[in-house]
Each structure stands twice: as C-alpha cells, then as structure tokens.
Design an enzyme around this catalytic site. Sequence first.
Site, PDB file in Angstrom:
ATOM      1  N   ARG A  76     -11.899  69.119  23.852  1.00 44.64           N
ATOM      2  CA  ARG A  76     -13.233  68.520  24.017  1.00 44.64           C
ATOM      3  C   ARG A  76     -14.261  69.475  23.432  1.00 44.64           C
ATOM      4  NH1 ARG A  76     -12.202  67.703  30.291  1.00 44.64           N
ATOM      5  NH2 ARG A  76     -10.917  65.839  30.269  1.00 44.64           N
TER       6      ARG A  76
ATOM      7  N   VAL B 116     -12.612  64.414  40.221  1.00 45.99           N
ATOM      8  CA  VAL B 116     -12.953  64.636  41.630  1.00 45.99           C
ATOM      9  C   VAL B 116     -13.778  65.918  41.820  1.00 45.99           C
ATOM     10  CG1 VAL B 116     -10.861  65.935  42.290  1.00 45.99           C
ATOM     11  CG2 VAL B 116     -12.015  64.495  43.958  1.00 45.99           C
ATOM     12  N   GLY B 117     -13.674  66.853  40.869  1.00 47.40           N
ATOM     13  CA  GLY B 117     -14.460  68.083  40.962  1.00 47.40           C
ATOM     14  C   GLY B 117     -13.632  69.350  41.097  1.00 47.40           C
ATOM     15  N   LYS B 118     -12.352  69.308  40.736  1.00 47.10           N
ATOM     16  CA  LYS B 118     -11.484  70.502  40.842  1.00 47.10           C
ATOM     17  C   LYS B 118     -12.036  71.636  39.980  1.00 47.10           C
ATOM     18  CE  LYS B 118      -7.938  68.314  39.141  1.00 47.10           C
ATOM     19  NZ  LYS B 118      -8.546  67.009  38.860  1.00 47.10           N
TER      20      LYS B 118
ATOM     21  N   ASN C 124     -14.347  66.058  48.640  1.00 45.29           N
ATOM     22  CA  ASN C 124     -15.485  66.553  47.853  1.00 45.29           C
ATOM     23  C   ASN C 124     -16.579  65.491  47.789  1.00 45.29           C
ATOM     24  OD1 ASN C 124     -17.192  68.002  46.215  1.00 45.29           O
ATOM     25  ND2 ASN C 124     -16.000  67.652  44.339  1.00 45.29           N
ATOM     26  N   ASP C 125     -17.377  65.449  48.882  1.00 46.06           N
ATOM     27  CA  ASP C 125     -18.539  64.565  48.907  1.00 46.06           C
ATOM     28  C   ASP C 125     -19.738  65.428  48.532  1.00 46.06           C
ATOM     29  OD1 ASP C 125     -20.386  62.649  49.340  1.00 46.06           O
ATOM     30  OD2 ASP C 125     -19.792  62.165  51.399  1.00 46.06           O
TER      31      ASP C 125
ATOM     32  N   ARG D 195     -19.637  62.402  33.400  1.00 41.32           N
ATOM     33  CA  ARG D 195     -19.197  63.601  32.659  1.00 41.32           C
ATOM     34  C   ARG D 195     -19.175  63.316  31.163  1.00 41.32           C
ATOM     35  NH1 ARG D 195     -13.475  66.300  34.178  1.00 41.32           N
ATOM     36  NH2 ARG D 195     -12.690  64.651  32.825  1.00 41.32           N
TER      37      ARG D 195
ATOM     38  N   ARG E 297      -7.437  56.917  33.599  1.00 41.17           N
ATOM     39  CA  ARG E 297      -7.565  57.956  34.627  1.00 41.17           C
ATOM     40  C   ARG E 297      -7.871  57.337  35.996  1.00 41.17           C
ATOM     41  NH1 ARG E 297      -8.991  63.704  32.414  1.00 41.17           N
ATOM     42  NH2 ARG E 297      -7.870  63.604  30.457  1.00 41.17           N
TER      43      ARG E 297
ATOM     44  N   GLY F 156      -5.742  66.933  42.394  1.00 40.44           N
ATOM     45  CA  GLY F 156      -6.623  65.830  42.778  1.00 40.44           C
ATOM     46  C   GLY F 156      -6.871  64.966  41.564  1.00 40.44           C
ATOM     47  N   PRO F 157      -7.366  63.765  41.749  1.00 35.73           N
ATOM     48  CA  PRO F 157      -7.570  62.868  40.602  1.00 35.73           C
ATOM     49  C   PRO F 157      -8.601  63.402  39.617  1.00 35.73           C
ATOM     50  CG  PRO F 157      -8.578  61.981  42.584  1.00 35.73           C
ATOM     51  CD  PRO F 157      -7.786  63.156  43.018  1.00 35.73           C
ATOM     52  N   SER F 158      -8.476  62.954  38.398  1.00 36.43           N
ATOM     53  CA  SER F 158      -9.410  63.374  37.348  1.00 36.43           C
ATOM     54  C   SER F 158     -10.841  62.989  37.739  1.00 36.43           C
ATOM     55  CB  SER F 158      -9.017  62.670  36.041  1.00 36.43           C
ATOM     56  OG  SER F 158      -9.910  63.027  35.033  1.00 36.43           O
TER      57      SER F 158
HETATM   58  N1  LIG Z   1     -19.488  66.880  44.962  1.00 36.55           N
HETATM   59  C1  LIG Z   1     -19.917  66.418  43.781  1.00 36.55           C
HETATM   60  N2  LIG Z   1     -20.930  65.562  43.746  1.00 36.55           N
HETATM   61  C2  LIG Z   1     -21.386  65.057  42.575  1.00 36.55           C
HETATM   62  N3  LIG Z   1     -20.847  65.381  41.373  1.00 36.55           N
HETATM   63  C3  LIG Z   1     -19.815  66.231  41.350  1.00 36.55           C
HETATM   64  C4  LIG Z   1     -19.291  66.788  42.545  1.00 36.55           C
HETATM   65  N4  LIG Z   1     -18.264  67.597  42.208  1.00 36.55           N
HETATM   66  C5  LIG Z   1     -18.148  67.562  40.866  1.00 36.55           C
HETATM   67  N5  LIG Z   1     -19.084  66.735  40.341  1.00 36.55           N
HETATM   68  C6  LIG Z   1     -19.254  66.361  38.939  1.00 36.55           C
HETATM   69  O1  LIG Z   1     -18.178  65.468  38.622  1.00 36.55           O
HETATM   70  C7  LIG Z   1     -17.766  65.638  37.275  1.00 36.55           C
HETATM   71  C8  LIG Z   1     -16.272  65.877  37.264  1.00 36.55           C
HETATM   72  O2  LIG Z   1     -15.990  67.141  37.823  1.00 36.55           O
HETATM   73  P1  LIG Z   1     -14.842  68.088  37.251  1.00 36.55           P
HETATM   74  O3  LIG Z   1     -14.896  68.102  35.776  1.00 36.55           O
HETATM   75  O4  LIG Z   1     -14.957  69.371  37.967  1.00 36.55           O
HETATM   76  O5  LIG Z   1     -13.581  67.241  37.734  1.00 36.55           O
HETATM   77  P2  LIG Z   1     -12.035  67.583  37.610  1.00 36.55           P
HETATM   78  O6  LIG Z   1     -11.423  67.201  38.884  1.00 36.55           O
HETATM   79  O7  LIG Z   1     -11.867  68.983  37.197  1.00 36.55           O
HETATM   80  O8  LIG Z   1     -11.571  66.606  36.475  1.00 36.55           O
HETATM   81  P3  LIG Z   1     -10.295  66.713  35.478  1.00 36.55           P
HETATM   82  O9  LIG Z   1      -9.098  66.633  36.317  1.00 36.55           O
HETATM   83  O10 LIG Z   1     -10.452  65.538  34.579  1.00 36.55           O
HETATM   84  O11 LIG Z   1     -10.399  67.991  34.731  1.00 36.55           O
HETATM   85  C9  LIG Z   1     -18.543  66.787  36.717  1.00 36.55           C
HETATM   86  O12 LIG Z   1     -19.598  66.274  35.900  1.00 36.55           O
HETATM   87  C10 LIG Z   1     -19.125  67.493  37.939  1.00 36.55           C
HETATM   88  O13 LIG Z   1     -20.351  68.117  37.685  1.00 36.55           O
HETATM   89  N1  LIG Z   2       1.054  69.178  35.743  1.00 36.90           N
HETATM   90  C1  LIG Z   2      -0.007  69.733  35.164  1.00 36.90           C
HETATM   91  N2  LIG Z   2      -1.209  69.111  35.191  1.00 36.90           N
HETATM   92  C2  LIG Z   2      -2.246  69.732  34.612  1.00 36.90           C
HETATM   93  C3  LIG Z   2      -2.119  70.972  33.983  1.00 36.90           C
HETATM   94  N3  LIG Z   2      -3.330  71.330  33.486  1.00 36.90           N
HETATM   95  C4  LIG Z   2      -4.175  70.346  33.823  1.00 36.90           C
HETATM   96  N4  LIG Z   2      -3.532  69.382  34.496  1.00 36.90           N
HETATM   97  C5  LIG Z   2      -4.090  68.156  35.061  1.00 36.90           C
HETATM   98  O1  LIG Z   2      -4.340  67.236  34.040  1.00 36.90           O
HETATM   99  C6  LIG Z   2      -5.391  66.374  34.435  1.00 36.90           C
HETATM  100  C7  LIG Z   2      -6.317  66.100  33.305  1.00 36.90           C
HETATM  101  O2  LIG Z   2      -6.948  67.259  32.892  1.00 36.90           O
HETATM  102  P1  LIG Z   2      -8.103  67.190  31.757  1.00 36.90           P
HETATM  103  O3  LIG Z   2      -8.452  68.608  31.474  1.00 36.90           O
HETATM  104  O4  LIG Z   2      -7.493  66.488  30.587  1.00 36.90           O
HETATM  105  O5  LIG Z   2      -9.228  66.416  32.349  1.00 36.90           O
HETATM  106  C8  LIG Z   2      -6.074  67.056  35.631  1.00 36.90           C
HETATM  107  O6  LIG Z   2      -5.751  66.323  36.793  1.00 36.90           O
HETATM  108  C9  LIG Z   2      -5.459  68.392  35.701  1.00 36.90           C
HETATM  109  O7  LIG Z   2      -5.309  68.839  37.019  1.00 36.90           O
HETATM  110  C10 LIG Z   2      -0.846  71.600  33.975  1.00 36.90           C
HETATM  111  O8  LIG Z   2      -0.638  72.694  33.452  1.00 36.90           O
HETATM  112  N5  LIG Z   2       0.166  70.946  34.566  1.00 36.90           N
END
Ligand SMILES: Nc1ncnc2c1ncn2[C@@H]1O[C@H](COP(=O)(O)OP(=O)(O)OP(=O)(O)O)[C@@H](O)[C@H]1O
Ligand SMILES: Nc1nc2c(ncn2[C@@H]2O[C@H](COP(=O)(O)O)[C@@H](O)[C@H]2O)c(=O)[nH]1
Length: 403
Positions: free
Chosen positions: A176, A147-149, A303-304, A269, A280, A143-145
């Site tokens: 980080r 989004v809350g993965k 993820n709402d 964040r 991003r 999912g996009p950066s």
């Molecule tokens: N449903 C939600 N509602 C509001 N805020 C949320 C929700 N889900 C996640 N967040 C917040 O959004 C921010 C981004 O979430 P998170 O770091 O989990 O995203 P990610 O998809 O893992 O990003 P990345 O791909 O960059 O690692 C965090 O601060 C988190 O607390």
């Molecule tokens: N193809 C891959 N994508 C990955 C991997 N580990 C993380 N990710 C994706 O990168 C972005 C950015 O992550 P961030 O930690 O810099 O915020 C995020 O969408 C991850 O899902 C990997 O091993 N392979």
Amino acid sequence: MGEAPVFFLDDLKKEFPNGVDLKSNGCETATIVVGNKTYLIGGNSTESALSIGVQIFDQSSGEWVYPTVLGTVPKSGKGFSAVLLNEDRILVLKKGSTPDDFAWVLEVDTQYVRQQKKILGTEVVAWSKGVRGNVKKPVVISGPSGVGKGTLISMLMKEFPSMFGFSVSHTTRALRGVEKDGVHYHFTEKSVMEKEIKDGKFLEFASVHGNLYGTSVEAVEVVADDGKRCILDIDVQGARSVRASSLEAIFIFVCPPSMEELEKRLRARGTETEEQVEKRLSNAKAEIEQGQSSGVFDHTLYNDDLEECYKSLKKILGLDESTDAATETVTKWVDLPADHSISKIDQKIIISCRTPELEKGSKDSIVLDASSLKGGAPGRTRGLEVYTMNPFLDGLNGINELS
Ligand SMILES: Nc1ncnc2c1ncn2[C@@H]1O[C@H](COP(=O)(O)OP(=O)(O)OP(=O)(O)O)[C@@H](O)[C@H]1O
Ligand SMILES: Nc1nc2c(ncn2[C@@H]2O[C@H](COP(=O)(O)O)[C@@H](O)[C@H]2O)c(=O)[nH]1
C-alpha cells in the site's frame, strides 16, 4: 544419505564418549550419541564452510545421513564443545565467541523436530539460539481486518519502544502507498514464499483474503535477539498454528463493537478496493465466530473506545501506570574462554578454563544452568542461567550470579 570421511567412521567405531572432540582437516568436530545415532557437529556444512555442519551416523543402518537443518545455523568459530541435554537436544558452546553468540541448542528429537520429520519425510535437526533469562512471552494479536489491531500495536510500540518489537510478516499482497518493504511487511513473490515455507522457514502461514501471509522464524528471532518482547499481528488461522507450535505466547483477540462499525472503519481507512472490502467483511463474520469459540485465545478485547481498549491491552500485558516506559531487558552473558573443558552435573554445565591461573585457584569456572529451559526451535531457547564459581571454594559460597 551419503558417505562421510572414512576416518570419521573409524573414529566413531572406537565409541568415543559424548562431547569428545575430533579433528578433520583442521576443523574441530564434536560427537554426541543419542540412542543409535551419532551426531557429528562441525566439520563440513553442506550449506557453507562458514557455518557449523551436522551429519548423523545411523548405527542401525551403518549409513551417514545429511539431515534437513532448520533454524538459523550458527557461524563456525574457533571450535566448540557440545553436551547432551534431556536426550532430545544438544547444547553447543562456541569457543572464544562474543558473549551473545556462545550458547546454541541443536534440537534432535524435540516435539518440533518430530513434527517436522513427519512433514518433510527426512531426518531433521533444528538450531535454536540460547538466550539468558526469560524475556516475556510473545504477544499474538488477532481480529478481523479493520478492527484496529495495527492501531493498538502502534500505540504500544510508541509508548514502550524499548520493550516491544514487531514481528515483520511476509505477504504476497501488493504494497500500500505508505507501507515500506521490510518495515510493515516483507513483500514477496508467491513462488518464493512457497519455497521458503517448504524449507521450514515459517513458524506459521495462511491464505488470508486471497493472499499468502506468514511469520518467518527469523522475524520472531530478531526481536528476541534485541532483548524485546515480540508482537505478532496475524489472523485466526495463524494464531491457531502458533498455539500448536512450541512458541509459548499470550493470545489476544480483538472484536469490533458491531459489523457496521467495522465496515465504517475499513471504508474510512481507504486502503482497499470495493471488492476487497466486501471480501474482508464477509471473512470477518467467520473470524469473529472462530475467535470467540476456538479456545485459542486467552483474552478478548472490545475495541469500541480506542483509549479504553488500549488501557485494557496494557493491563493484560502487565503494564500499569507505574511501568517505566524506558525499561530495557538487558541480557548479559560472559566471554567464553577459547581454551576450556566442560563437565555436566545434572542440568549444570561447568566450564573450566585450561589455564595455569585456574590451577592456582585465581580464576573462576563458569556454570551454565540449563534446568529451566523454555521455548526452543522455532525461535530462541530461553532460560539459560549463568554463574561463576570458584572451584577452590566449597559449596554455594563460591557461586556468584552474573548480573
Ligand atoms: N476504536 C476505534 N475507533 C474508531 N476508529 C478506529 C478505532 N480503532 C482503530 N480505528 C481506525 O480503524 C481503521 C482500521 O484500523 P487498523 O488499520 O488498525 O485495523 P487492523 O485491524 O490493523 O486492520 P488489518 O487487519 O486490515 O491490518 C484505522 O483507520 C484506524 O484509525
Ligand atoms: N496468518 C497470518 N496472518 C497475517 C500475517 N500478517 C498479517 N496477517 C493478517 O492478515 C490480515 C490482513 O492484513 P493487511 O495488512 O493486508 O490488512 C490481518 O488480519 C492480519 O492480521 C501473518 O504473518 N500470518
């Protein structure tokens, strides 16, 4: 290509049947013939005397070949037995080894090996550790950066610590503040990672938001070794590569409720510079499009509301209210006797102890059932089943499943 010890060649010319043991400088080897190639397993490893080496004698060219060896190479032990399975892989059993280390699979002509041969332009073999039973399929979350993965994965790992394990990716991006090397990522140099990719150490890799990210084969294997279900947090390109690999997984795409909300979360964040946030966000549009149209994903989550989304995730993974959070996947093996002989009937390998007690009928044989193998390199070969059988009792009455 290379020269092998002359006496091996002489021995091989005698056309030994599959699995027969030869001795070289006190080092036990097993030979397996597949088509016009003879695989010599054991003896000298080009990498290390401590690990099991593989050499191939190509009967059509009369040449010895040292193949590129992929996967985690098993450590050599007190010798081993080998048996050919399905013409594309060899089951290697380490004598007198610990229960979790005795079954290994050397892939010689599987889809993965054929693909790697094309990429690397060399002869290739790949090791994969044999795992009893079926640990549930790994879970790929994309999912996009922002989004809350990561947030959803943390919730899952917190609620079910013994059930899930996180695949720690490699990345060339900077660490980080709160992140720990080896826990959140393996932070690495671009040149080092590129070399490891070339060496076949990665299941997938992609350039994401200007940095290199990748999942090493080992990252997935260590989770399976722990008897846990592996979770991968990777981008859409990576998910596509994993889908094309032999790793059978469940693919989940996480969507934001809107681009505005995504931007809000990413900015709140506070981990990226303005330039990185812009990058991003602009990549997010393409990722969402691909995530919804590529046919890679089995499920899409919106993820709402976080709690609602988490509930839906658990439902997809078959974790309802009654699931015991402490459930552990126990994989029990057996002690493989050092002195044994093996035979194969269909996909069942019968391991008999060469001991006087056995002759008197007081000991069981071990049966390895390889008829339901799944997975394989890169990663584990799952689905091996183990039974004991008293050879002096008739039929299935003598078979006991080990639990
Ligand atoms: N449903 C939600 N509602 C509001 N805020 C949320 C929700 N889900 C996640 N967040 C917040 O959004 C921010 C981004 O979430 P998170 O770091 O989990 O995203 P990610 O998809 O893992 O990003 P990345 O791909 O960059 O690692 C965090 O601060 C988190 O607390
Ligand atoms: N193809 C891959 N994508 C990955 C991997 N580990 C993380 N990710 C994706 O990168 C972005 C950015 O992550 P961030 O930690 O810099 O915020 C995020 O969408 C991850 O899902 C990997 O091993 N392979």
